[in-house]
Design a protein around this motif. Structure first.
Motif, PDB file in Angstrom:
ATOM      1  N   CYS A   1      87.195 -56.929 -28.893  1.00 43.44           N
ATOM      2  CA  CYS A   1      86.510 -58.115 -29.408  1.00 43.44           C
ATOM      3  C   CYS A   1      85.290 -57.680 -30.211  1.00 43.44           C
ATOM      4  O   CYS A   1      84.500 -56.850 -29.755  1.00 43.44           O
ATOM      5  N   VAL A   2      85.136 -58.238 -31.378  1.00 43.70           N
ATOM      6  CA  VAL A   2      83.971 -57.973 -32.220  1.00 43.70           C
ATOM      7  C   VAL A   2      83.041 -59.177 -32.089  1.00 43.70           C
ATOM      8  O   VAL A   2      83.327 -60.257 -32.613  1.00 43.70           O
ATOM      9  N   ILE A   3      81.945 -58.992 -31.360  1.00 38.14           N
ATOM     10  CA  ILE A   3      81.069 -60.111 -31.002  1.00 38.14           C
ATOM     11  C   ILE A   3      79.730 -59.965 -31.716  1.00 38.14           C
ATOM     12  O   ILE A   3      79.044 -58.952 -31.561  1.00 38.14           O
ATOM     13  N   PRO A   4      79.331 -60.956 -32.501  1.00 39.89           N
ATOM     14  CA  PRO A   4      78.038 -60.882 -33.191  1.00 39.89           C
ATOM     15  C   PRO A   4      76.884 -60.794 -32.200  1.00 39.89           C
ATOM     16  O   PRO A   4      76.961 -61.294 -31.076  1.00 39.89           O
ATOM     17  N   GLN A   5      75.807 -60.155 -32.648  1.00 46.11           N
ATOM     18  CA  GLN A   5      74.619 -59.968 -31.817  1.00 46.11           C
ATOM     19  C   GLN A   5      74.182 -61.244 -31.099  1.00 46.11           C
ATOM     20  O   GLN A   5      73.939 -61.242 -29.899  1.00 46.11           O
ATOM     21  N   GLY A   6      74.103 -62.322 -31.805  1.00 46.54           N
ATOM     22  CA  GLY A   6      73.578 -63.547 -31.212  1.00 46.54           C
ATOM     23  C   GLY A   6      74.533 -64.259 -30.271  1.00 46.54           C
ATOM     24  O   GLY A   6      74.143 -65.233 -29.618  1.00 46.54           O
ATOM     25  N   LYS A   7      75.775 -63.796 -30.194  1.00 49.16           N
ATOM     26  CA  LYS A   7      76.788 -64.499 -29.395  1.00 49.16           C
ATOM     27  C   LYS A   7      77.118 -63.814 -28.072  1.00 49.16           C
ATOM     28  O   LYS A   7      77.649 -64.459 -27.173  1.00 49.16           O
ATOM     29  N   ILE A   8      76.823 -62.532 -27.967  1.00 48.25           N
ATOM     30  CA  ILE A   8      77.286 -61.815 -26.783  1.00 48.25           C
ATOM     31  C   ILE A   8      76.603 -62.316 -25.514  1.00 48.25           C
ATOM     32  O   ILE A   8      77.221 -62.435 -24.459  1.00 48.25           O
TER      33      ILE A   8
ATOM     34  N   THR B   1      88.579 -60.737 -16.279  1.00 50.37           N
ATOM     35  CA  THR B   1      87.855 -61.878 -16.843  1.00 50.37           C
ATOM     36  C   THR B   1      88.420 -63.177 -16.283  1.00 50.37           C
ATOM     37  O   THR B   1      89.564 -63.238 -15.844  1.00 50.37           O
ATOM     38  N   ASP B   2      87.590 -64.217 -16.299  1.00 49.82           N
ATOM     39  CA  ASP B   2      88.079 -65.522 -15.862  1.00 49.82           C
ATOM     40  C   ASP B   2      88.449 -66.354 -17.091  1.00 49.82           C
ATOM     41  O   ASP B   2      88.262 -65.936 -18.241  1.00 49.82           O
ATOM     42  N   GLN B   3      88.964 -67.541 -16.859  1.00 49.96           N
ATOM     43  CA  GLN B   3      89.452 -68.382 -17.952  1.00 49.96           C
ATOM     44  C   GLN B   3      88.331 -68.791 -18.892  1.00 49.96           C
ATOM     45  O   GLN B   3      88.524 -68.896 -20.115  1.00 49.96           O
ATOM     46  N   ASP B   4      87.148 -69.020 -18.348  1.00 47.68           N
ATOM     47  CA  ASP B   4      86.010 -69.417 -19.178  1.00 47.68           C
ATOM     48  C   ASP B   4      85.695 -68.351 -20.218  1.00 47.68           C
ATOM     49  O   ASP B   4      85.487 -68.657 -21.403  1.00 47.68           O
ATOM     50  N   ILE B   5      85.668 -67.088 -19.783  1.00 47.08           N
ATOM     51  CA  ILE B   5      85.396 -66.000 -20.723  1.00 47.08           C
ATOM     52  C   ILE B   5      86.526 -65.879 -21.734  1.00 47.08           C
ATOM     53  O   ILE B   5      86.291 -65.708 -22.936  1.00 47.08           O
ATOM     54  N   ARG B   6      87.753 -66.000 -21.270  1.00 53.04           N
ATOM     55  CA  ARG B   6      88.887 -65.881 -22.191  1.00 53.04           C
ATOM     56  C   ARG B   6      88.858 -66.975 -23.249  1.00 53.04           C
ATOM     57  O   ARG B   6      89.216 -66.758 -24.405  1.00 53.04           O
ATOM     58  N   ASP B   7      88.425 -68.165 -22.855  1.00 55.80           N
ATOM     59  CA  ASP B   7      88.303 -69.253 -23.835  1.00 55.80           C
ATOM     60  C   ASP B   7      87.229 -68.939 -24.869  1.00 55.80           C
ATOM     61  O   ASP B   7      87.407 -69.200 -26.071  1.00 55.80           O
ATOM     62  N   LYS B   8      86.110 -68.391 -24.403  1.00 56.83           N
ATOM     63  CA  LYS B   8      84.994 -68.103 -25.314  1.00 56.83           C
ATOM     64  C   LYS B   8      85.340 -66.999 -26.313  1.00 56.83           C
ATOM     65  O   LYS B   8      84.968 -67.072 -27.492  1.00 56.83           O
ATOM     66  N   ILE B   9      86.031 -65.968 -25.853  1.00 54.04           N
ATOM     67  CA  ILE B   9      86.298 -64.851 -26.754  1.00 54.04           C
ATOM     68  C   ILE B   9      87.410 -65.159 -27.752  1.00 54.04           C
ATOM     69  O   ILE B   9      87.599 -64.417 -28.718  1.00 54.04           O
ATOM     70  N   GLY B  10      88.090 -66.270 -27.537  1.00 49.94           N
ATOM     71  CA  GLY B  10      89.164 -66.627 -28.459  1.00 49.94           C
ATOM     72  C   GLY B  10      88.690 -66.878 -29.877  1.00 49.94           C
ATOM     73  O   GLY B  10      89.477 -66.786 -30.818  1.00 49.94           O
ATOM     74  N   ALA B  11      87.398 -67.154 -30.038  1.00 53.53           N
ATOM     75  CA  ALA B  11      86.871 -67.456 -31.369  1.00 53.53           C
ATOM     76  C   ALA B  11      86.478 -66.203 -32.149  1.00 53.53           C
ATOM     77  O   ALA B  11      86.188 -66.284 -33.344  1.00 53.53           O
ATOM     78  N   PHE B  12      86.464 -65.061 -31.486  1.00 56.05           N
ATOM     79  CA  PHE B  12      85.999 -63.838 -32.143  1.00 56.05           C
ATOM     80  C   PHE B  12      87.159 -63.049 -32.741  1.00 56.05           C
ATOM     81  O   PHE B  12      88.273 -63.094 -32.222  1.00 56.05           O
ATOM     82  N   LYS B  13      86.850 -62.339 -33.809  1.00 55.44           N
ATOM     83  CA  LYS B  13      87.878 -61.483 -34.405  1.00 55.44           C
ATOM     84  C   LYS B  13      88.104 -60.277 -33.478  1.00 55.44           C
ATOM     85  O   LYS B  13      87.241 -59.926 -32.662  1.00 55.44           O
ATOM     86  N   VAL B  14      89.260 -59.703 -33.590  1.00 57.57           N
ATOM     87  CA  VAL B  14      89.595 -58.537 -32.773  1.00 57.57           C
ATOM     88  C   VAL B  14      90.086 -57.411 -33.676  1.00 57.57           C
ATOM     89  O   VAL B  14      90.529 -57.650 -34.800  1.00 57.57           O
TER      90      VAL B  14
END
Length: 369
Positions: A58-65, A353-366
């Motif tokens: 997952c490529v997560i921007p600084q402000g989102k991690i 990971t739990d479902q909440d985290i999996r939902d959140k990371i779905g918006a990030f590029k991989v």
């Protein structure tokens, strides 16, 4: 796809260290293999393998991690330090980590590590300045100085006294020569000098890597075929990385063996030393994390050790194309094996990971780990 040592090598490998990113010593379990780099627009982004499963990162921007994961106090403080980096390098990340560690926010272990590093750097500065001054005196056919018992101020005072008669031969004021020696020491402090007895950080990591490789080669003997193969490949990867770090270490030493010319042509020497030390830091980046984790499970059950070997096999530090020398095919084969291993490795509790985290990371590029 495999690559050769010719041309650009395998597309399976990162192109360079900037693309691979610098390992970040986060304490949050899901961020154990995290790296950071500057993205295309110049902002910081974090590369977090394992969150999405398999070999994707997952490529997560600084402000989102911080919004995506529950992070420790130490990690949040470290992110604040890392935001101030003008360039992302392993050395810069390490200094930021030590600066936060010394505050105690990471607990006693990280506080002790930061204090130990500070003491080691002070001891190293004293030892290296003494050594380089005596190297210079030897090059001038002058007698060496006995620096035993002298503090840093005393070493510099004795050095100035002994070098003063040689000012004409040196072609520069003694103050300038001593300033260059001090700069030299600060550049090579992490790599030190062979045989000099102080714990230079990068040489200590290289020694730990060889110990780690030897441990794995012994550990794998009673293992089933799958884990044994992974352990063997990790050990070989560690040793190939050590071998890749040796040429820049040798070139650093060459400047010391011709110390008169090195100090005379200081601008060239300064730039070259910085480049070589940065090269070593990039090559070994990420390995100390693996070794420390392995040491932590050394007395645990074998099943725990096996799980760690499987994780290391999937996410070990891969050398980029531009630094793999003649080992492109080896590193590409690691990538190919990872594709095969991922189907046999169960989800680790460390990266669960739990479902909440999996939902959140779905918006990030991989991208590929």
């Amino acid at each position: 796809m495999t690559g050769s040592g010719r041309g650009q090598g395998s597309v399976l490998l990162p192109s360079d260290f900037a693309q691979r990113g610098a390992a970040v010593p986060f304490t949050t379990r899901l961020l154990f293999f995290a790296r950071m780099r500057h993205g295309a627009n110049g902002t910081i982004e974090y590369l977090v393998p394992g969150l999405a499963g398999g070999l994707t990162t997952c490529v997560i921007p600084q402000g989102k991690i911080g919004e995506t994961l529950s992070m420790t106090v130490f990690d949040r403080a470290l992110m604040d330090e890392l935001k101030e980096l003008s360039s992302v390098t392993p050395a810069g990340v390490e200094q930021a980590s030590l600066a936060v560690g010394i505050t105690g926010l990471g607990g006693s272990r990280l506080l002790r590590r930061a204090r130990d590093r500070k003491e080691a750097d002070l001891a190293g500065t004293l030892a290296l300045e003494s050594l380089l001054v005596n190297d210079l005196l030897a090059a001038l056919d002058a007698d060496p100085v006995n620096f035993d018992g002298a503090d840093l101020e005393g070493v510099r005072g004795l050095a100035a006294t002994q070098l003063e008669p040689h000012a004409a031969a040196l072609g520069s004021p003694i103050e300038a020569i001593l300033s260059r020696i001090q700069q030299w020491v600060q550049i090579i402090l992490p790599v030190g000098v062979p045989g000099l007895e102080y714990p230079a950080a990068y040489r200590a990591t290289l020694a730990d890597m060889e110990r780690f490789a030897a441990d794995l080669m012994e550990w794998l003997i009673p293992e089933p075929v799958g884990p044994a193969e992974m352990a063997q490949r990790i050990a070989v990867a560690a040793r190939k990385t050590i071998a890749t770090a040796q040429p820049p270490l040798d070139r650093i030493e060459e400047y010391r063996t011709s110390i008169l010319d090195s100090l005379t042509n200081w601008d060239t020497t300064w730039a070259a030393l910085r480049t070589e030390v940065e090269s070593v830091s990039n090559i070994i980046d990420g390995w100390q994390r693996l070794i420390d984790k392995w040491d932590a499970v050394s007395r645990m059950e074998r099943v725990d050790q096996r799980e760690l070997v499987e994780l290391f096999a999937l996410y070990l530090p891969i050398l980029p194309r531009k630094s793999a020398d003649g080992n492109h095919e080896f590193w590409a084969s690691i990538r190919e094996n990872q594709n095969r291993w991922k189907d046999t490795v169960a989800t680790s509790e460390m990266l669960a990971t739990d479902q909440d985290i999996r939902d959140k990371i779905g918006a990030f590029k991989v991208e590929r780990a």
